[in-house]
Each structure stands twice: as C-alpha cells, then as structure tokens.
Design an enzyme around this catalytic site. Sequence first.
Site, mmCIF file in Angstrom:
data_model
loop_
_atom_site.group_PDB
_atom_site.id
_atom_site.type_symbol
_atom_site.label_atom_id
_atom_site.label_comp_id
_atom_site.label_asym_id
_atom_site.label_seq_id
_atom_site.Cartn_x
_atom_site.Cartn_y
_atom_site.Cartn_z
ATOM 1 N N TRP A 168 -3.845 -1.868 -1.670
ATOM 2 C CA TRP A 168 -3.760 -2.989 -2.303
ATOM 3 C C TRP A 168 -4.036 -4.592 -1.728
ATOM 4 O O TRP A 168 -3.304 -4.809 -0.439
ATOM 5 C CB TRP A 168 -2.326 -3.362 -2.491
ATOM 6 N N GLU A 185 9.609 -11.622 -21.907
ATOM 7 C CA GLU A 185 9.240 -10.176 -21.190
ATOM 8 C C GLU A 185 8.115 -9.711 -21.883
ATOM 9 O O GLU A 185 7.640 -9.087 -21.713
ATOM 10 C CB GLU A 185 10.664 -9.895 -21.579
ATOM 11 N N CYS A 223 0.574 -1.104 -0.169
ATOM 12 C CA CYS A 223 0.203 -0.023 0.009
ATOM 13 C C CYS A 223 0.403 1.503 -0.090
ATOM 14 O O CYS A 223 1.867 1.130 0.153
ATOM 15 C CB CYS A 223 -0.866 -0.098 1.146
ATOM 16 N N GLU A 257 -0.156 -8.842 -19.387
ATOM 17 C CA GLU A 257 -0.247 -8.031 -17.265
ATOM 18 C C GLU A 257 -1.105 -6.706 -18.293
ATOM 19 O O GLU A 257 -2.049 -6.015 -17.101
ATOM 20 C CB GLU A 257 1.045 -7.238 -17.423
ATOM 21 N N LYS A 265 2.558 -2.165 -7.702
ATOM 22 C CA LYS A 265 3.708 -1.967 -8.270
ATOM 23 C C LYS A 265 4.852 -2.494 -8.077
ATOM 24 O O LYS A 265 5.733 -3.091 -8.159
ATOM 25 C CB LYS A 265 4.392 -0.523 -8.497
ATOM 26 N N HIS A 279 7.457 -29.537 -29.962
ATOM 27 C CA HIS A 279 7.270 -30.016 -28.703
ATOM 28 C C HIS A 279 5.614 -30.079 -27.925
ATOM 29 O O HIS A 279 6.058 -30.837 -27.043
ATOM 30 C CB HIS A 279 8.531 -29.825 -27.730
ATOM 31 N N ARG A 312 1.329 1.808 -6.306
ATOM 32 C CA ARG A 312 1.343 0.756 -4.162
ATOM 33 C C ARG A 312 0.217 0.244 -4.368
ATOM 34 O O ARG A 312 0.396 -0.837 -3.705
ATOM 35 C CB ARG A 312 1.862 1.281 -3.875
ATOM 36 N N ASN A 329 0.963 -0.316 6.420
ATOM 37 C CA ASN A 329 1.861 -0.963 4.250
ATOM 38 C C ASN A 329 2.386 -2.452 5.520
ATOM 39 O O ASN A 329 3.619 -2.203 5.902
ATOM 40 C CB ASN A 329 2.152 -0.629 3.923
ATOM 41 N N GLY A 330 2.131 -3.753 5.168
ATOM 42 C CA GLY A 330 2.490 -4.254 5.445
ATOM 43 C C GLY A 330 1.857 -5.626 5.540
ATOM 44 O O GLY A 330 0.223 -5.541 5.110
ATOM 45 N N LYS A 340 4.039 -8.352 -21.129
ATOM 46 C CA LYS A 340 3.762 -7.068 -21.060
ATOM 47 C C LYS A 340 2.459 -7.194 -21.169
ATOM 48 O O LYS A 340 2.280 -6.734 -21.409
ATOM 49 C CB LYS A 340 4.988 -6.223 -21.877
HETATM 50 O O1 M6R Z 1 10.258 -4.738 -8.002
HETATM 51 P P1 M6R Z 1 10.847 -5.469 -8.937
HETATM 52 O O2 M6R Z 1 11.674 -5.690 -9.951
HETATM 53 O O3 M6R Z 1 11.212 -6.425 -7.749
HETATM 54 O O4 M6R Z 1 9.601 -6.455 -8.838
HETATM 55 C C1 M6R Z 1 9.538 -7.999 -9.554
HETATM 56 C C2 M6R Z 1 8.039 -7.616 -10.297
HETATM 57 O O5 M6R Z 1 7.140 -7.945 -9.533
HETATM 58 C C3 M6R Z 1 7.724 -6.915 -11.526
HETATM 59 O O6 M6R Z 1 9.102 -7.157 -12.449
HETATM 60 C C4 M6R Z 1 6.295 -7.415 -12.622
HETATM 61 O O7 M6R Z 1 6.674 -8.615 -12.730
HETATM 62 C C5 M6R Z 1 6.452 -5.697 -13.582
HETATM 63 N N1 M6R Z 1 4.969 -5.907 -13.131
HETATM 64 C C6 M6R Z 1 5.881 -6.657 -14.651
HETATM 65 O O8 M6R Z 1 5.983 -5.814 -15.978
#
Ligand code: M6R
Length: 586
Positions: free
Chosen positions: A68, A461, A2, A468, A581, A484, A27, A94-95, A465
């Site tokens: 969150w 990746e 959060c 996501e 994030k 395969h 966040r 937060n936590g 993207k």
């Molecule tokens: O802050 P971090 O690099 O540890 O985050 C890891 C993942 O949560 C982050 O890379 C996530 O996969 C991204 N939102 C992807 O775009």
Amino acid sequence: MCGIIGYIGFRSAKEVLLKSLKRLEYRGYDSAGVAIVDGKINVAKKKGYIDSLEFDFDGTLGIGHTRWATHGVPEDRNAHPFLDCKGEIAIVHNGIIENYMELKEKLIKEGHKFKSDTDSEVIAHLIEEHYNGNLKEAFFKAIKELKGSFAIVAISKNERKIMAAKKDSPLVIGVGDHENFVASDIPAFLEYTNRVIVMRDGEISELTEDFVHFYDFNGNEINKEVQIVEWSIEDAEKSGYEHFMLKEIYEQPFALDSTLHSLLSRNDMNFDFGRVTIVACGTSYHAGLVGKYIIEELLRIPVEVYYASEYRYRPNVADNSLAIFITQSGETADTIAAARKAKASGNETLAITNVVGSSITNYVDKVIYTNAGPEIGVAATKTFTAQLMALEYFAIKAGESMGKLSASHARDLLNSLRKVPMYVENTLNLNGIIKKEAEKIHKRKDMFFIARGMNYPIALEGALKMKEISYIHAEGYPAGELKHGPLALIEEDIPVIALVPEDITYDKMLSNIKEVSARNAYVIGVSSSEDVGKYVDTLIKVPSTEPHLSPFVNVVVLQLLAYHTAKLLGREIDKPRNLAKSVTVE
Ligand code: M6R
C-alpha cells in the site's frame, strides 16, 4: 501499510509466498513482489494485484510483499522486495523509515545506487554497508540506524536464514516442523501451522528451518512462548460467498455470540473513573459514538469521542478519565499514537480490538477483545457490531462495579444482549428486500442517511459503507440538522434512508421524513413499526428490539444496502480503490 511474508523450509517457496500474499492482500494491493533464493536471488515484482505477478523460478527460501503505497507512486520500480547493489541481499518492509533521506544521502556518497523512490530501499543498502559475510550481524547494525516504524524481513543469497525486526508494525512467526514462517498476520501461514509467536516492538528474530531465536535490538536473547491459534484457515476464507464482505456480514450472529461469551467469562471488569474519552478512526469511531450514548445513559457520566487523528491536538489532560481506544486491527497508527499520548498524560487506558497481540495491546492498561474472527474485507462489518457488543458489555460491568447499576438491572441488560445474535439473524433474512432497494437507488449520485440519538452514528456508518465500497457520495446526518442547511440539497428522487427506531426519537423522525418527502426525495424507512410505512416510499421492517439494541439491526440493513449497491455497480467490494484494511500511517 503492507503485507509481508518470509518462508524457509522444504516446500516450494513460490507456492507458499503466492498463497500467503493472497491472504495478506487486504493490507494493500498497489503492487506485489517476491524474492526467492536459488543460488542467486531471483526477484519478480509488479504494480497491481498479486494475480498479475508471473514468474517461473522457485526455491525453498524466500520473501514476499504486497504494498500500500506511502513513499513513491504505485509502479513496478517501487514494488518490494528491494536488493542491495550486488544483488546479494533482499528485504521487504512495512512501515515508514523517517530518517531515510538522511541515510540515503549518506549511502549515495558511499557509492550506493538507488532504483526506487521509496523509503524502504535504504534498508537493503544499509545492510549491505554493514555486510561482511554475516547477515545477522549486518542486520543488527542496520536496524540500530533506523528511525520510524518497521516490520522488516531480510535474506541473503549466501546464508540459509531469515532475519526479521519489528517496531510499531505487526510481525508474527509461524512455527512449523523443519520449516518456519514470518508474516504481518496469522492467516498468511495458517494453512501450514497454527503455532504462533507474536513479536513485540524492539525484537529481532532469526529463522532457519530448524529454529527461531529472538533477541532485543541490543542482541540479548529473549525466550518467547508459542501460542496455539484456534481458528482455521476456512475462517479466513470466503466459504462459498462471492465476497469476504458478504461472508462477514452473514457471520455477525456467530461473531456477536462468540464476543459476548468471551466477555462473560472475564472477571476483571472492575472500573472506577469519572469521565470517559473514546478515541478511534472510521467505523471504529462510529462504534465509539454509539458507545457514548450507551455509557452516558447507563453511567450518567460525560463521554467525549475523538477521531484519533484529532486527539493529538488536544492538550495533555489527566482528568480521572478512562481513555478507550477502539481499533479492530489494533494496528491503526493514529489510534496507537493517541493511546501513547493518553498514557503519557496519566490516564487509565483500555483498548477494544479484534486482534490478539496486536500493537495497540502494548500501549494500554487493559484490553477487551472482540472475538469476531478475522475480517478480510476492507469494509468493517462484523467487527463493528462486535465492538458495539463490547461497549454494551463494558458499560454494564462498569456501571455495576461503580455502583451505578443494581445487580438485577445489570443482569437484565446482560440478558438482553444474549438476544442480539437472534435479532441480527432475523435482520439478515431481509436481504432480498434490501437488494431490491439497491436496484432502485444504485444509479443515484448522492444519498442521505438520517437518524437521531444512538442511531445517528449508525446513519454515519451507513453513509461511510456506501461511500467506501460503491463510491457514491453519501452523507450521514442527525435528522434534526437537515433544516439547518442540507435540506437545500434534497431534490426529486434523491434517496434518503431514515432510521426510525421505536424510541424517544420516533415522532421527531417522522417529522423529518415529512420534510424530505415534501421535497420529493425517495425515502427508505428502516423501522420495526409497520406504521412508518405510511410516511415513506419503502419500509424495511426490521425486528423489534429493546430500544438500546436497535443499532445492531439497523446497521446490518445499511451494510447489505451498501453491499448490493456496490455489486450492481461492479465495484471491487473487498478491496475498494485507494483504501487498505489497516492504516498504519498517520
Ligand atoms: O482497524 P481500525 O478499527 O482501527 O480501523 C479504523 C478504520 O480505518 C476502519 O474502520 C475503516 O474506516 C473501515 N475500512 C471502514 O469500513
């Protein structure tokens, strides 16, 4: 995870809190809320984005939260801040409070009434239980009873001060003139002050408008230094781009240049290790996979790459291995837990992170900072390419210091890195063509991204993207693996995005393209070779680079393809559903 903010000073707390919460919204955005003191504590909180929070009270002391959800569904009643029974104390958290059930049961027996399903509400009641007209004293006592991770900010209607505590969740202080701030992240208050004090685990701070005092959990006072933050609030805002993600994609040449320059100024890059273990999550994990190819190629030593969430199931192994933790935020709980484990197993540890003073830096021997500037969009873009830059640099310096690379070879490689910002700049010029491809494919339900070698992680990746931010099902595959199993899924018009760098994978990639074309897939080739155009439906012709640098240009194409696809579908690009994030829960 959060975002939290606390303000005490002379300005409108309403204005400060709302602006700060907007900057913390990355966040988490399941709910938002504020508590402002004005004789009594006024609270407004609501499920959904900060924009949906409306209220007409104000004051000059207050706290705010953007959530969150972890414990308790995203509903108004589970939104922060939480009050004690009498409405005299308000907290944001937060936590995760691991022993909240035990505490809650005890407090209920004492007569406390709870209104939410959260773990956090217990904190307000615990402070109330200890409160005898002195918030500071009650706060210290309550913190001692908590187990788990927390950044907590508390206020009382009876005293003009803020109390804050940190353990395993981020918290920074903004030092102003006759005003002070406490928040999860610097952009929250950067508009008002660039004087910052980073709180460490096990610290409590006491803020009034005129001072900030720091203590350990036992009440011993600590002296801490103010740091000046050089980046501006504009760096953290959209600068005219429609989305943070697009702005951050376009910032890559600058972010890469600035990362490389900050690395070149370091003289402590001496290493000696026999193996490397890389640990990370999500996009950072993909950077780690590219890192494996780079390090194995240059150093000829084995590299293993783990998802941080899986690393914990590995037995404790001290194997003369350097353990590298990659995390842009420096706050990812799984990655931090893995770093602690590696350290406890006796490994030398190194973190690659974008956030100065972030939690991961407390648990490792050495830190390499990427210098990409704040990344607000949930999708990682510029921090990913900055991580690749850091890994390239690390491998060269380690190779040099371990006698595996000659000085002249190392110099040539470093010189090649200086060209990366230009390669990326030239790739960004392909935006128009990439957008047209997004128009062709955005209605598809499934997509494949294929590559070999060090571009295989780039295919992963690209698929991440796409999933996501567009919510389209996308798979990244090593191109040689299609036959395969997954080839069975290839049917007419299914988009297959094939990365074809002019390296040792070139010929084999062409064979794999023929396999999918024969099944009438719609193939987009990403290559610097004009010739690839003969084998694909569309060629996106990227700049020609040294073979080991092709991931930098290829990933930019895939970032833009995902962006335009998501935009055509009207998605919430900067805040995709169900995500946040930084993921501070395991
Ligand atoms: O802050 P971090 O690099 O540890 O985050 C890891 C993942 O949560 C982050 O890379 C996530 O996969 C991204 N939102 C992807 O775009």
